[in-house]
Scaffold this active site. Sequence first.
Site, PDB file in Angstrom:
ATOM      1  N   ARG A 181       4.806  -9.124  -3.749  1.00 29.10           N
ATOM      2  CA  ARG A 181       4.438  -9.741  -5.021  1.00 29.10           C
ATOM      3  C   ARG A 181       5.590  -9.615  -6.021  1.00 29.10           C
ATOM      4  NH1 ARG A 181       2.376  -4.472  -5.051  1.00 29.10           N
ATOM      5  NH2 ARG A 181       3.365  -3.233  -6.690  1.00 29.10           N
TER       6      ARG A 181
ATOM      7  N   LYS B 195       0.040  -0.826   6.578  1.00 30.00           N
ATOM      8  CA  LYS B 195       1.227   0.043   6.553  1.00 30.00           C
ATOM      9  C   LYS B 195       1.701   0.443   7.953  1.00 30.00           C
ATOM     10  CE  LYS B 195       0.860   0.261   2.014  1.00 30.00           C
ATOM     11  NZ  LYS B 195       0.234  -1.059   1.816  1.00 30.00           N
TER      12      LYS B 195
END
Length: 478
Positions: free
Chosen positions: A296, A120
């Site tokens: 994804r 992140k």
Amino acid sequence: MARTKKIKKVLVANRGEVATRIIRACKELGIKTVAIYSEADSNGIWVKKADEAYMIPGDPIRAYLNFYKIVDLAKQTRCDGIHPGYGFLSENADFASYCEKRGLIFIGPKPEHIALFGDKIASKKAMKEVGVPVLPGTDEPITDIEYAKKVAREIGFPVIIKAAYGGGGRGMRIVEKESDFEELFRSATAEAEKFFGKGDVFIEKYVKNPRHIEIQIMADKYGNVIHLGERDCSIQRRHQKIVEIAPSPRLNDEVRRELYRVAVKSMFKLGYESVGTLEFLVDEDDNFYFIEMNTRLQVEHTVTETVTGVDLVQRMIQIAEGTKLPFLQEDIKFRGYAIEFRINAEDPDKNFAPSPGKITSYYSPGGPGVRIDAAVYKDYIIPPYYDSMIAKLTVWALSWEQTVNRAKRALDEFQVRGVPTNLPLLRQIVRDKDFMDGKFDTSYLDRKLPKFRLKPEEGNPEDLAVVIAAAIAAYHKL
Ligand code: MV4
């Protein structure tokens, strides 16, 4: 020029509704499928829908995580591609690399992009460099508490501490004032270490009651990047989304256009490929900030498919093959509204704890504008080892009001007996005035839950029989 190799056979490295979703996409493309399943999943419908299926014995969760076994099986069964679905191995860069190493096409982004967005801190930095707004904060993992406090003071409280390799709110702490900082910093680090194996944390400005808006993008191997609009995923509880909407019913058009622009531009600059989702927080003054990216296929992809008519799973497979996107941005037309409801086997009386068990009665809704993605049926026994989501209901209509009315109708038609579900909660949401008015942010459910009646009498198992008997009696009297 990138390689082009038609995929003929896909191993589906997942279970449940998403395994079924991938098999359906493959069938329409003329691609053969191989399913895998754990011993606990022998009765899964994806096992029957695939052309071949193989049991992976042992631990019920590890069955879907053991990537050496899965790749060996794909080779033995002469597959040329692997689709990871969501969860499990879907955002594992080592798995994607290993597939390629063994000569299999990983149906998803490049390993380097999976790894970048799994971090992140690194991804925030990378996105900032390509012109995407991010929240002020540290752009390195912080270990020194005094330094961290100094940064927090500069940013101004409240701040939020987040795990660098986190997800689902784990390792996350909101710090309202400086005197709380040290304790919360330590507990965030300890939790991050426990859940993600790495205790790295960073801090950023805390946004109060944001909306969670995410942008779906799609990119091929030739630098063509398009967006497929946004989804509003603000309605969630404990970081579990339960209702997702496309498009966001109250998003300012200027903000929307700007979100699309930065999403496409950044993905082009980073050379991303496959489908992907950029998550943003939108504050009360319509400022937006990138927080993370999902590399994804997502659970809520159905709402995007419904308003665009684009099959995301098929596109994902063809992008991986090296096929060029067959449409440009201006070919994508957005039509109406779609809402996805996640039907979970969970007990509102037990603080929404998962409620596995046998489904004794199952009637799913149908009719115009209704899509069901499920992997359950009457007499199916929900195993206790996995996610509690048993079905997804996606409704569509031209206007927001019609979509909500259709949602009410479809949720009322939906009958699941044998295990408690969140259907009563979903039925309350679509009847709530703020929901109908499009007035919701990430604080919506926590605020509304105490007011919702979560057990409007579900009726007894004889209900349907009584209704049918009454209808027959009425018919014979005519
Ligand atoms: C935030 C935030 C406020 N300010 N970051 C929650 C999970 C993770 N994906 C990021 N999350 C948040 N990050 C800053 N700087 C509020 C949340 C947040 C949230 C975000 C999206 C959807 C639901 C949420 C519920 C609570 C908190």
